[in-house]
Structures are given as structure tokens and as C-alpha cells.
Design a protein around this motif. Structure first.
Motif: not given
Length: 347
Positions: A130-138, A194-199
Motif C-alpha cells: 500500500n505504501k508503494r501502490q495504494p490499495g494493493s494490500g499489506c 505521518r502515521l499511516p492511516g489509510d494513506r
């Protein structure tokens, strides 16, 4: 590595203008993180604006007794600066606990703040992140997360911020100075990351086109006892599993001022405000330190394989607070950070 273009900026305003002119451009300082990420395919800038020779390479006294650190000051030079070593020892110790000598000779103050996580999934472009490609998963949540966050993480990301220097700056109440296309602004270091949250793709609050021009250390922390302690898998060339930076003022057995920050535990340097509030005005005893740090770490949410970080961080912080409160008791202790040979570095 993909093809890119390159040009060198001669002053901060020109650097900001050059970045704005080229979509997808990035600033290049020491390159110790960005170039690695370009080789991995994580970063693919089409244009690099070299800022390494900007006139931001000095450590200067401020009128109120603090320090102004330019963004292009090399980590090795900052660690060795006499004013830093004598008045802000926690910062010098943190810098010498990070990287190797070769990397510290290249890495810059601004680049250190902006370095990205070393999470294995972030660095592997064949894996979702998600950090590299938002929405892809962790995948780290159920995968390899031993080194990752126990505080402030989210369903979207459990990465940790890798900097040692930033942890010390958080404990020192430092400010980050930014220059953008339209204005200049100052952001407290504790609010910069920032803390990660949803972004989780947004590591900092830096705005598009902004350049870090420096870091300001406030005068009130100057000269107070301070130290940095780090736990890692090996004695050199390793990132923190947990670390602690402390600034402590004890008079007649009472905590007059305390600042505590943790590294290796969260998406950002973690300022321990709960522990600080519990300690101010109270006794400078090991029991009081332990209770306060326990209250801070009660918010931890360890994953399957990294619960050991909680007692590790607690022990680091309590010992460091105890040592600073009673330096005579540890003057002969070879593990005391004031007597440790940090020259080898750790990354």
C-alpha cells in the motif's frame, strides 16, 4: 534503472522552480536512499534536480542560543560538530549509531529525514504494498513483520521509519524548515512525519514541490543531559529494532523537564507524551520511570512476531532515563552511551 534527465541547482529558489517545471521530478542530495530505490524500481523519477551543492551546508548559531542545521550538512559533519556534541549530544550519538562511515559522509540532513522504510515488501516491486501502490494490500501484516511497527500502525501499513537522527530531533523539539513554490513554512519535527492511516504512501506532510532547507534546534534543549540508545540485531550496519532518545533535566531528585522519543516502533519517530506528562514534577526514580514508560507503551499493538519490541523499548528507555538522572552511578559502565565507541556505525 530507467532513463532519467539531470540538472544541478545553484540556489534553493532555483531548485524549487526546476522541480516544478518537470512533472515527476525529484530532488537528489546524497542519494544514499533515492538511488537505491531507483535501482530496485521502487522510485522511477523522470528528472533529478541535484541539490547537493546548495549553500545549505552549515551549522549556525541562532540568536536565542539554538542551532540552525542546513539541509545539505553531511551526517558525519553534523555528528562531529562541536556545538552538537557538547550541547545536543543525543543528536550526535544518534547520527553515529546510524549508517556506516562511508554513508554518513554522503548522506544529508534533509535526505535523512525523507528516507523511506526498509520494509521488505515495499522494496520488492513484485509484491503488493500500500505504501508503494495504494490499495494493493499489506502482506507484511501476516508475513515478515518482525522488524515492523507495534505503535500507531493501521490495517493499511505496519512499516517503520528507519531514521536514527529523526528520533533524536523529535526529542529535541526540532523544527523542519521548508521552501515551496509560493512560500516558506516551519513544521515541528513531531508533526513532519505521518502515521499511516489509510494513506501510507504519504510519509510526511511535505507539500508537492517543497524543499527541506534546514532543521532548527531550539535553545531550551541546549546543554541539558541527553542520550540515544539503540537495540539492533548486530553491533554494526543494522537498523533499530527499538531505540530511545531522552532529554532530561533533574534537580534535587525531581524531574523538571523530560523529552522521550522512540524509534523502530512506528511509522514515524514516536514522541512519548504520555510518559513525559507522568514524569514531569515527579521523582526521578527507576520505579517512576518504569511506570511512566509502561503507560506509554500500553498503546502498543504487537503483531504475531514482534511483541518482543515492547519490553525491549521499555528497558531501553528506563535504563537511559535512570543513567541520565544519576550519571555518577554509570560513569564506569562500559555500555553507557557516553563511553561507547560509535565510530563503526550500523547500516
Amino acid at each position: 534503472m530507467k532513463t532519467f534527465t539531470y540538472e544541478r541547482a545553484t540556489d534553493p529558489a532555483q531548485a524549487v522552480a526546476l522541480l516544478a517545471r518537470e512533472p515527476g521530478a525529484r530532488f537528489l542530495g546524497g542519494g544514499t536512499n533515492l538511488v537505491d530505490l531507483m535501482k530496485l524500481g521502487v522510485e522511477t523519477p523522470g528528472h533529478l534536480v541535484d541539490i547537493a551543492r546548495l549553500p545549505l551546508d552549515r551549522v549556525e548559531e541562532t540568536p536565542d542560543g539554538g542551532l540552525l542545521i542546513g539541509a545539505t550538512v553531511r551526517n558525519s559533519d553534523l555528528a562531529a560538530d562541536p556545538a552538537v556534541r557538547t550541547r545536543f549530544p543525543v543528536l550526535s550519538q544518534a547520527l553515529l549509531a546510524g549508517a556506516s562511515g562511508q554513508l554518513r559522509n554522503a548522506a544529508t540532513t534533509g535526505g535523512n529525514l525523507l528516507q523511506r522504510t526498509r520494509c521488505l515488501y515495499f522494496q520488492d516491486v513484485s509484491k503488493p504494498c500500500n505504501k508503494r501502490q495504494p490499495g494493493s494490500g499489506c502482506p507484511a501484516r501476516d508475513g515478515a513483520h518482525r522488524d515492523l511497527a507495534v505503535l500507531g500502525h493501521s490495517e493499511a501499513c505496519v512499516a517503520t521509519h528507519p531514521s536514527d537522527m529523526a528520533v533524536a530531533l523529535a526529542a529535541l523539539d526540532a523544527d523542519v524548515l521548508l521552501l515551496g513554490p509560493d512560500d516558506q513554512r516551519t513544521v515541528p519535527l513531531t508533526d513532519f512525519h505521518r502515521l499511516p492511516g489509510d494513506r501510507p504512501d504519504q510519509d510526511t506532510v511535505i507539500r508537492p514541490g517543497e524543499l527541506v532547507t534546514g532543521v532548527r534546534l531550539p535553545a531550551p534543549a541546549a546543554g541539558l543531559p541527553s542520550a540515544y540508545r539503540k537495540a539492533r540485531d548486530r553491533a554494526s550496519y543494522a537498523f533499530a529494532l527499538a531505540s530511545a532518545a531522552v532529554v532530561l533535566d533533574v534537580r534535587e531528585g525531581v524531574v523538571r523537564e523530560v523529552r522521550l522519543a522512540f524509534g523502530g516502533l512506528a511509522h514515524k519517530p514516536w514522541r512519548a507524551t504520555t510518559a513525559e506528562a507522568a514524569l514531569r514534577g515527579g521523582p526521578a526514580t527507576t520505579d517512576a520511570f518504569s511506570d511512566a514508560v509502561e503507560a506509554e507503551l500500553a498503546a502498543a499493538r504487537p503483531l504475531r512476531d514482534n511483541g518482543f519490541k515492547v519490553p525491549m523499548a521499555r528497558n531501553l528507555a528506563v535504563r537511559l532515563l535512570t543513567e541520565l538522572a544519576d550519571p555518577d552511578a554509570t560513569a564506569a559502565d562500559p555500555t553507557d552511551p557516553r563511553h561507547t565507541d560509535h565510530r563503526r556505525g550500523d547500516r
